[in-house]
Design a protein around this motif. Structure first.
Motif, short mmCIF file in Angstrom:
data_model
loop_
_atom_site.label_atom_id
_atom_site.label_comp_id
_atom_site.label_asym_id
_atom_site.label_seq_id
_atom_site.Cartn_x
_atom_site.Cartn_y
_atom_site.Cartn_z
N MET A 209 0.81 -1.21 0.00
CA MET A 209 0.00 0.00 0.00
C MET A 209 0.84 1.27 0.00
SD MET A 209 -1.17 0.25 4.00
CE MET A 209 0.08 0.46 5.28
N GLN A 210 0.19 2.38 -0.36
CA GLN A 210 0.82 3.69 -0.24
C GLN A 210 0.86 4.14 1.22
OE1 GLN A 210 2.12 5.26 -3.12
NE2 GLN A 210 1.70 3.15 -3.74
N GLY A 211 -0.08 3.66 2.00
CA GLY A 211 -0.15 4.02 3.42
C GLY A 211 -1.59 3.96 3.89
N TYR A 212 -1.83 4.41 5.11
CA TYR A 212 -3.18 4.49 5.68
C TYR A 212 -3.72 5.91 5.49
CZ TYR A 212 -2.19 0.05 8.04
OH TYR A 212 -1.88 -1.25 8.32
N TYR A 213 -4.95 6.00 5.04
CA TYR A 213 -5.57 7.31 4.79
C TYR A 213 -5.58 8.15 6.07
CZ TYR A 213 -8.94 10.86 3.51
OH TYR A 213 -9.56 12.06 3.28
N GLY A 214 -5.12 9.39 5.93
CA GLY A 214 -5.16 10.32 7.05
C GLY A 214 -3.96 10.24 7.98
N LEU A 215 -3.06 9.28 7.73
CA LEU A 215 -1.87 9.16 8.57
C LEU A 215 -0.62 9.51 7.76
CD1 LEU A 215 -2.51 5.80 10.49
CD2 LEU A 215 -3.03 8.14 11.23
N GLU A 216 0.40 9.96 8.44
CA GLU A 216 1.66 10.24 7.79
C GLU A 216 2.41 8.93 7.53
OE1 GLU A 216 3.90 13.09 9.95
OE2 GLU A 216 2.29 14.60 9.96
N ARG A 217 3.28 8.94 6.53
CA ARG A 217 3.98 7.72 6.15
C ARG A 217 4.80 7.14 7.31
NH1 ARG A 217 4.12 6.16 0.98
NH2 ARG A 217 6.05 4.99 1.33
N ARG A 218 5.37 7.99 8.15
CA ARG A 218 6.17 7.51 9.27
C ARG A 218 5.32 6.73 10.28
NH1 ARG A 218 5.19 10.62 13.65
NH2 ARG A 218 4.29 12.69 13.30
N GLN A 219 3.99 6.95 10.24
CA GLN A 219 3.10 6.22 11.14
C GLN A 219 2.65 4.87 10.55
OE1 GLN A 219 0.45 9.91 11.37
NE2 GLN A 219 0.22 9.10 13.46
N CYS A 220 2.99 4.65 9.28
CA CYS A 220 2.52 3.45 8.58
C CYS A 220 3.60 2.41 8.34
CB CYS A 220 1.93 3.84 7.21
SG CYS A 220 0.64 5.10 7.27
N PHE A 221 4.85 2.87 8.23
CA PHE A 221 5.93 1.98 7.81
C PHE A 221 7.08 1.99 8.80
CE2 PHE A 221 3.82 3.41 3.91
CZ PHE A 221 3.44 2.19 3.37
N ASP A 222 7.82 0.90 8.83
CA ASP A 222 9.02 0.80 9.63
C ASP A 222 10.21 1.21 8.77
OD1 ASP A 222 11.50 -1.19 10.33
OD2 ASP A 222 10.44 -0.57 12.14
N GLY A 223 11.01 2.11 9.22
CA GLY A 223 12.18 2.50 8.48
C GLY A 223 11.88 3.50 7.39
#
Length: 223
Positions: A209-223
């Motif tokens: 995924m690109q990420g979770y809607y409404g969250l910043e990328r740093r909150q979605c992925f490790d590293g």
């Protein structure tokens, strides 16, 4: 900021998921990401325009939306699905003669228990994982010796795949196969971040995924 929150201009779909116990999250997938992913997976499972696929996976779920619906559009195949009762679904299957099937096998038990099931002609089904309704000559005697599929909304459908038409040796009972094309996978000890035999499954790749809607990328992925 709007720039750091994940929702690209080429977003195809936001699929909401909570896993088994977590809070609902909107998973963002883009057009190119999903289309390329399903093209690769169609090649992997030999899904072509000559097939007729019966699926019992709902379209609000990534398994139904991507692995069944979008994959069928890309392949130019035919998708057969129904939310009717067992007898009506069996009527549909006899009429449409699917060649493949996939979805949740346990929900097919109601069809196999229908009083008319023994007299139905479902011989067109030659491969898939809805074992309760498949003909005896292609139904595995021990389904746990066939590779399972492991996927997630976040990986845009299946992430671990094995050839479900081939019987496995006993020591591989219950396996989920290997990462699909475009995915790298590791089993990691969450306390140390090191590779382990048991722990969390970490994945990365073009299918994710690109990420979770409404969250910043740093909150979605490790590293």
């Amino acid at each position: 900021t709007a720039e750091s929150q994940v929702c690209p201009a080429d977003t195809l779909v936001i699929v909401h998921t909570s896993g088994s116990t977590s809070a609902p999250k909107g998973v963002v997938h883009t057009h190119g990401q999903v289309i390329r992913n399903m093209r690769r997976q169609n090649t992997l499972r030999g899904y072509t325009g000559n097939e007729r696929l019966f699926s019992n996976s709902p379209f609000f779920w990534i398994g139904g939306l991507a692995y069944s619906f979008l994959a069928t559009l890309i392949a130019g195949a035919r998708l057969i699905c129904s939310s009717a009762g067992p007898a009506a679904i069996l009527d549909l299957l006899e009429t449409q003669q699917p060649t493949m099937c996939n979805g949740v096998a346990s929900t097919m038990l109601a069809l196999a228990r229908d009083p008319s099931f023994a007299h139905r002609d479902l011989g067109s089904l030659r491969r898939g994982n809805l074992y309760p309704i498949m003909p005896a000559d292609v139904r595995p005697p021990d389904p746990e010796l066939r590779s399972n599929l492991l996927g997630a909304t976040e990986t845009g459908s299946v992430s671990l795949w094995g050839d479900g038409d081939v019987a496995l040796p006993e020591h591989k009972r219950g396996t989920f196969g290997r990462p699909v094309t475009g995915i790298e996978a590791r089993v990691v000890d969450p306390d140390t971040g090191q590779d382990a035999h048991e722990g969390e499954l970490w994945v990365r790749g073009a299918n994710v995924m690109q990420g979770y809607y409404g969250l910043e990328r740093r909150q979605c992925f490790d590293g």
